[in-house]
Design a protein around this motif. Structure first.
Motif, PDB file in Angstrom:
ATOM      1  N   ALA A 255       0.825  -1.400   0.078  1.00 57.18           N
ATOM      2  CA  ALA A 255      -0.120  -0.197  -0.102  1.00 57.18           C
ATOM      3  C   ALA A 255       0.657   1.506  -0.440  1.00 57.18           C
ATOM      4  O   ALA A 255       0.612   2.295  -0.395  1.00 57.18           O
ATOM      5  N   LEU A 256       2.011   1.085   0.394  1.00 58.66           N
ATOM      6  CA  LEU A 256       2.643   2.434   1.142  1.00 58.66           C
ATOM      7  C   LEU A 256       3.757   2.103  -0.200  1.00 58.66           C
ATOM      8  O   LEU A 256       4.178   3.717  -0.773  1.00 58.66           O
ATOM      9  N   GLN A 257       4.095   1.092  -1.187  1.00 62.53           N
ATOM     10  CA  GLN A 257       4.778   1.093  -2.230  1.00 62.53           C
ATOM     11  C   GLN A 257       4.482   1.880  -2.575  1.00 62.53           C
ATOM     12  O   GLN A 257       4.603   2.818  -4.274  1.00 62.53           O
ATOM     13  N   GLU A 258       2.671   1.058  -3.964  1.00 61.09           N
ATOM     14  CA  GLU A 258       1.848   1.474  -4.463  1.00 61.09           C
ATOM     15  C   GLU A 258       1.088   2.822  -4.774  1.00 61.09           C
ATOM     16  O   GLU A 258       0.207   3.384  -5.554  1.00 61.09           O
ATOM     17  N   GLY A 259       1.394   3.500  -3.389  1.00 62.02           N
ATOM     18  CA  GLY A 259       0.267   4.766  -2.940  1.00 62.02           C
ATOM     19  C   GLY A 259      -1.372   4.385  -2.572  1.00 62.02           C
ATOM     20  O   GLY A 259      -1.359   5.767  -3.122  1.00 62.02           O
ATOM     21  N   TRP A 260      -1.538   3.310  -2.565  1.00 61.29           N
ATOM     22  CA  TRP A 260      -3.046   3.511  -1.566  1.00 61.29           C
ATOM     23  C   TRP A 260      -3.345   4.625  -0.629  1.00 61.29           C
ATOM     24  O   TRP A 260      -4.341   4.784  -0.134  1.00 61.29           O
ATOM     25  N   ILE A 261      -2.370   4.400   0.049  1.00 53.75           N
ATOM     26  CA  ILE A 261      -2.048   5.615   1.129  1.00 53.75           C
ATOM     27  C   ILE A 261      -0.731   6.576   0.806  1.00 53.75           C
ATOM     28  O   ILE A 261      -0.364   6.075   1.065  1.00 53.75           O
ATOM     29  N   ALA A 262      -0.989   7.230   1.232  1.00 53.50           N
ATOM     30  CA  ALA A 262       0.237   8.494   1.861  1.00 53.50           C
ATOM     31  C   ALA A 262       1.748   8.280   2.557  1.00 53.50           C
ATOM     32  O   ALA A 262       2.386   7.786   2.384  1.00 53.50           O
ATOM     33  N   HIS A 263       1.261   7.571   4.106  1.00 54.76           N
ATOM     34  CA  HIS A 263       2.337   7.495   5.283  1.00 54.76           C
ATOM     35  C   HIS A 263       2.032   6.675   6.352  1.00 54.76           C
ATOM     36  O   HIS A 263       0.272   5.850   6.365  1.00 54.76           O
ATOM     37  N   ALA A 264       2.508   6.196   7.548  1.00 54.49           N
ATOM     38  CA  ALA A 264       2.575   5.540   8.120  1.00 54.49           C
ATOM     39  C   ALA A 264       3.807   5.622   9.127  1.00 54.49           C
ATOM     40  O   ALA A 264       4.244   5.761   9.252  1.00 54.49           O
ATOM     41  N   GLY A 265       2.714   5.592  10.214  1.00 61.77           N
ATOM     42  CA  GLY A 265       3.791   5.952  11.422  1.00 61.77           C
ATOM     43  C   GLY A 265       3.590   4.690  12.578  1.00 61.77           C
ATOM     44  O   GLY A 265       2.573   4.152  12.738  1.00 61.77           O
ATOM     45  N   LEU A 266       4.668   3.960  12.301  1.00 64.96           N
ATOM     46  CA  LEU A 266       4.707   2.595  13.700  1.00 64.96           C
ATOM     47  C   LEU A 266       4.779   2.757  14.430  1.00 64.96           C
ATOM     48  O   LEU A 266       6.386   3.060  14.343  1.00 64.96           O
ATOM     49  N   ASP A 267       4.434   1.837  15.378  1.00 63.43           N
ATOM     50  CA  ASP A 267       5.086   1.802  16.686  1.00 63.43           C
ATOM     51  C   ASP A 267       5.385   0.309  17.114  1.00 63.43           C
ATOM     52  O   ASP A 267       6.105  -0.114  17.995  1.00 63.43           O
ATOM     53  N   VAL A 268       5.119  -0.398  16.166  1.00 66.74           N
ATOM     54  CA  VAL A 268       5.046  -1.808  16.385  1.00 66.74           C
ATOM     55  C   VAL A 268       5.405  -2.362  14.700  1.00 66.74           C
ATOM     56  O   VAL A 268       4.682  -1.833  13.493  1.00 66.74           O
TER      57      VAL A 268
END
Length: 348
Positions: A255-268
């Motif tokens: 999803a992140l590579q292909e632009g389905w969503i813009a960004h992710a903030g991950l603690d896990v």
């Protein structure tokens, strides 16, 4: 030799090995109890725990094999964490062993961290920092001119436990509309917190920010799949301060590579710590922290004191405060228990 033996694997979880058990022992003062460290392998721990009255679970997985190998006199497994995925709770329930956790200890810290990841991801804080350090000062403003104002956008919560409720409280002053999906929570409770009940599809399709809070249960493992990320807005920011395995990481990466969503903030993450070959580590549209959302100066004292209180209740034959498998109360093995739901201490 002490009257009560509390068996625990050598070393410590979350913090560096050692450090003593002063906080855990404080509520146990005067009870002739001791916390004794043993091996961290299955067979070794089973042999070591044959005279244990309770287990302080940390630093290893407590499998069905270990639980089935515990002595009849063992009364419970006490954990110093919110998550209980380190214990086979089904096996513990079958044995009539209560499993306790620390459900209220880290709520504020995790909620703070979720908002920090949301804000830093939305305002591109790490990217802006890098531009300044690399002498690209003039690129900062044009980059932010492409994003909308936060006020009026929608935050979608997946699961509505204590942390999600604290996140909703923090999000309101920023002008965010908050919706939530949780099939196990009454809708009226969400409304009382100023949150709009929603279906999972509504959370996925309407939210500008999606914050994952589902617990690490067998039912929630791999809950978010490729089909779910495809439903999200292309401008959506995905936040996870819950548990990595609740998300199919390969789907998130795609999803992140292909632009389905813009960004992710991950603690896990799905596997922690991640291997060097994990694509997430090289993605500029991901903000990461090392499963540190719950950490603060009060982290160790608070959780260790809670463990000590639970052990004191258990060894006094009373029902613990934070039992994750209350079905064991129905077991005939627990006739010794005094199920006092409002109990707050062994001598109160």
């Amino acid at each position: 030799m002490a009257k009560f033996k509390i068996a625990t694997p050598a070393g410590a979880s979350f913090t560096t090995a050692g450090g003593g058990y002063e906080y855990e022992m404080e509520p146990l003062d005067g009870m002739d109890a001791e916390i004794v460290e043993g091996p961290t392998d299955e067979d070794g721990f089973i042999r070591f725990a044959q005279d244990a009255d309770a287990i302080y679970g940390k630093g290893m997985r407590f499998t069905r094999k270990i639980i089935d190998g515990l002595p009849e006199q063992c009364r419970a497994i006490a954990l110093g964490s919110v998550g209980v995925d380190s214990v086979d709770v089904v096996a513990a329930t079958a044995r009539g062993l209560p499993v306790t956790n620390c459900p209220h200890t880290f709520i504020e810290e995790v909620a703070d961290h979720a908002m920090a990841l949301l804000l830093s991801s939305f305002r591109r804080v790490i990217e802006q920092d890098r531009m300044v350090r690399e002498g690209r000062w003039r690129e900062g403003r044009p980059a932010l001119l492409q994003i909308p104002r936060m006020m009026g956008q929608t935050l979608g919560l997946i699961a509505f436990g204590h942390v999600a409720r604290a996140v909703a409280k923090r999000a309101k002053p920023f002008g965010l509309r908050v919706i939530a999906y949780d099939p196990f929570i009454q809708e009226l409770l969400m409304v009382e917190h100023g949150v709009i009940p929603a279906t999972l599809e509504e959370v996925l399709t309407q939210s500008d920010f999606i914050s994952m809070h589902a617990p690490a249960t067998p039912e929630a493992e791999g809950m978010l799949m490729e089909k779910h990320f495809r439903q999200m807005k292309k401008t959506a920011i995905f936040i996870n301060t819950g548990r990595g395995p609740t998300v199919q990481e390969s789907a998130l990466i795609k999803a992140l590579q292909e632009g389905w969503i813009a960004h992710a903030g991950l603690d896990v993450l799905e596997i922690e710590p991640p291997g060097n070959n994990n694509p997430i580590l090289g993605m500029p549209n991901v903000t990461l922290s090392a499963h540190t959302a719950s950490a603060s100066a009060r982290f160790d004292p608070a959780r260790k004191l809670h463990v000590g209180r639970e052990l004191a209740l258990i060894l006094n034959g009373r029902w613990p405060m934070s039992c994750v498998n209350p079905a064991v109360l129905m077991s005939s093995k627990l006739r010794r228990w005094q199920p006092i739901s409002m109990e707050r201490g062994p001598n109160s």
